[in-house]
Design a protein around this motif. Structure first.
Motif, PDB file in Angstrom:
ATOM      1  N   SER A  75      45.134 -10.187  45.805  1.00  0.00           N
ATOM      2  CA  SER A  75      45.017 -10.001  44.327  1.00  0.00           C
ATOM      3  C   SER A  75      45.630  -8.757  43.627  1.00  0.00           C
ATOM      4  CB  SER A  75      43.423 -10.117  43.787  1.00  0.00           C
ATOM      5  OG  SER A  75      42.836 -11.528  44.157  1.00  0.00           O
ATOM      6  N   ALA A 119      47.773  -5.892  41.433  1.00  0.00           N
ATOM      7  CA  ALA A 119      47.985  -5.464  40.091  1.00  0.00           C
ATOM      8  C   ALA A 119      48.557  -4.136  40.085  1.00  0.00           C
ATOM      9  CB  ALA A 119      46.537  -5.129  39.390  1.00  0.00           C
ATOM     10  N   GLN A 123      44.561 -14.400  42.703  1.00  0.00           N
ATOM     11  CA  GLN A 123      45.056 -13.997  41.301  1.00  0.00           C
ATOM     12  C   GLN A 123      46.062 -13.078  41.510  1.00  0.00           C
ATOM     13  OE1 GLN A 123      41.603 -13.749  42.192  1.00  0.00           O
ATOM     14  NE2 GLN A 123      40.536 -15.196  41.131  1.00  0.00           N
ATOM     15  N   CYS A 124      46.788 -12.719  40.274  1.00  0.00           N
ATOM     16  CA  CYS A 124      47.791 -11.603  40.083  1.00  0.00           C
ATOM     17  C   CYS A 124      47.641 -11.139  38.760  1.00  0.00           C
ATOM     18  CB  CYS A 124      49.076 -12.329  40.478  1.00  0.00           C
ATOM     19  SG  CYS A 124      50.572 -11.274  40.764  1.00  0.00           S
ATOM     20  N   GLY A 125      47.870  -9.843  38.435  1.00  0.00           N
ATOM     21  CA  GLY A 125      47.672  -9.321  37.212  1.00  0.00           C
ATOM     22  C   GLY A 125      48.694  -8.395  36.940  1.00  0.00           C
ATOM     23  N   SER A 165      48.099 -13.324  35.107  1.00  0.00           N
ATOM     24  CA  SER A 165      48.225 -12.851  33.631  1.00  0.00           C
ATOM     25  C   SER A 165      49.222 -11.588  33.514  1.00  0.00           C
ATOM     26  CB  SER A 165      46.907 -12.581  33.208  1.00  0.00           C
ATOM     27  OG  SER A 165      47.003 -11.757  31.869  1.00  0.00           O
ATOM     28  N   GLU A 182      45.477  -8.728  32.910  1.00  0.00           N
ATOM     29  CA  GLU A 182      44.634  -8.649  34.089  1.00  0.00           C
ATOM     30  C   GLU A 182      44.450 -10.065  34.960  1.00  0.00           C
ATOM     31  OE1 GLU A 182      41.510 -10.890  33.768  1.00  0.00           O
ATOM     32  OE2 GLU A 182      42.255 -11.564  31.681  1.00  0.00           O
ATOM     33  N   CYS A 183      43.885 -10.084  35.905  1.00  0.00           N
ATOM     34  CA  CYS A 183      43.977 -11.298  36.993  1.00  0.00           C
ATOM     35  C   CYS A 183      42.680 -12.266  36.926  1.00  0.00           C
ATOM     36  CB  CYS A 183      44.547 -11.299  38.233  1.00  0.00           C
ATOM     37  SG  CYS A 183      43.566 -10.124  39.461  1.00  0.00           S
ATOM     38  N   HIS A 184      41.496 -11.313  36.741  1.00  0.00           N
ATOM     39  CA  HIS A 184      40.230 -11.932  37.037  1.00  0.00           C
ATOM     40  C   HIS A 184      39.074 -11.044  36.371  1.00  0.00           C
ATOM     41  CE1 HIS A 184      36.896 -14.449  38.866  1.00  0.00           C
ATOM     42  NE2 HIS A 184      36.322 -13.216  39.093  1.00  0.00           N
ATOM     43  N   HIS A 225      43.006 -14.161  26.757  1.00  0.00           N
ATOM     44  CA  HIS A 225      43.453 -14.116  28.283  1.00  0.00           C
ATOM     45  C   HIS A 225      45.108 -14.381  28.109  1.00  0.00           C
ATOM     46  CE1 HIS A 225      44.313 -14.350  32.436  1.00  0.00           C
ATOM     47  NE2 HIS A 225      44.639 -15.591  32.325  1.00  0.00           N
ATOM     48  N   GLU A 250      48.261 -15.309  29.519  1.00  0.00           N
ATOM     49  CA  GLU A 250      48.954 -15.897  30.767  1.00  0.00           C
ATOM     50  C   GLU A 250      50.559 -15.676  30.790  1.00  0.00           C
ATOM     51  OE1 GLU A 250      47.625 -19.921  31.624  1.00  0.00           O
ATOM     52  OE2 GLU A 250      45.873 -19.236  32.396  1.00  0.00           O
TER      53      GLU A 250
END
Length: 231
Positions: free
Chosen positions: A113, A115, A147-149, A188, A191-193, A221, A223
């Motif tokens: 994950s 960022a 996830q990825c942010g 996003s 932020e990812c989570h 959010h 995306e």
């Protein structure tokens, strides 16, 4: 940290001394080990080069009464590849409020994950503010299976108490790198989570930045539309 009672009771201020323009993180031929920072850091315009293997800062925290401030430096072409969750190229994990100012970062980060700036933000018993002022990331972020942010990873409050709000402030800050995630994962530009309610405050003083990024970083959010899917 998982226990807020473990936070120290005083803060420190660190500044790179005048006359230093470049810090080579690989000069001793070893992988970088992330620094634990309690207090504030002023890079004084320095550029960190050859940051390999770990974020610039591992753990960051400050007094609960004011935010940690990390500012005024560049990270040039870092390379971080890890199987860990919630990894930021600048900070892996931070407790409570944090302010990023005048930071430019580029490179490649591969993690579960990832960022650009902050991997995980922890706050437990109150509201939290995370701000980015004149920050820019052109990072290439690759999430292996989660996830990825663009700016931050996991924003983690009290899982059992949803009354606390996390506010993410973007002032003249933008992400124009790339995101790649496993199919079905959350992604996003910001932020990812998050395990708690989140609010965005986004502003630009430049008409060019406003026209280019305000539609991407709308409230709620945000995306990413041009994400690449792995596999």
């Amino acid at each position: 940290r998982s226990d807020p009672s473990s936070l120290p009771t005083s803060s420190y201020y660190f500044k790179v001394k005048d006359g230093i323009s470049v810090i080579d993180c690989s000069e001793d031929s070893r992988k970088w080990i992330g620094v634990t920072l309690f207090g504030d850091f002023d890079g004084n315009g320095v550029t960190f080069k050859n940051l390999v293997g770990a974020p610039l800062f591992d753990e960051v925290s400050s007094l609960e009464t004011r935010p940690t401030t990390i500012k005024n430096f560049n990270v040039d072409n870092c390379l971080i590849m890890t199987g860990s969750y919630y990894v930021g190229a600048v900070v892996r994990v931070c407790d409570y409020d944090v302010s990023f100012e005048d930071i430019n970062i580029s490179g490649y980060l591969e993690a579960n994950s990832p960022a650009s700036f902050l991997g995980q933000g922890n706050f437990y018993d109150r509201d939290c503010n995370i701000s980015f002022t004149r920050c820019h990331s052109s990072m290439n972020l690759v999430s292996l299976n989660a996830q990825c942010g663009g700016f931050t990873g996991n924003l983690f409050g009290n899982y059992y108490n949803k009354n606390h709000l996390c506010t993410v402030n973007l002032v003249d800050s933008y992400f124009d790198g790339s995101l790649a995630v496993a199919s079905g994962s959350r992604f996003s530009y910001v932020e990812c989570h998050t395990a708690t309610p989140i609010k965005y405050s986004i502003s630009y003083t430049s008409d060019e930045l406003e026209s280019q990024y305000s539609s991407l970083y709308s409230t709620g959010h945000t995306e990413a539309q041009d994400v690449a899917y792995l596999g």
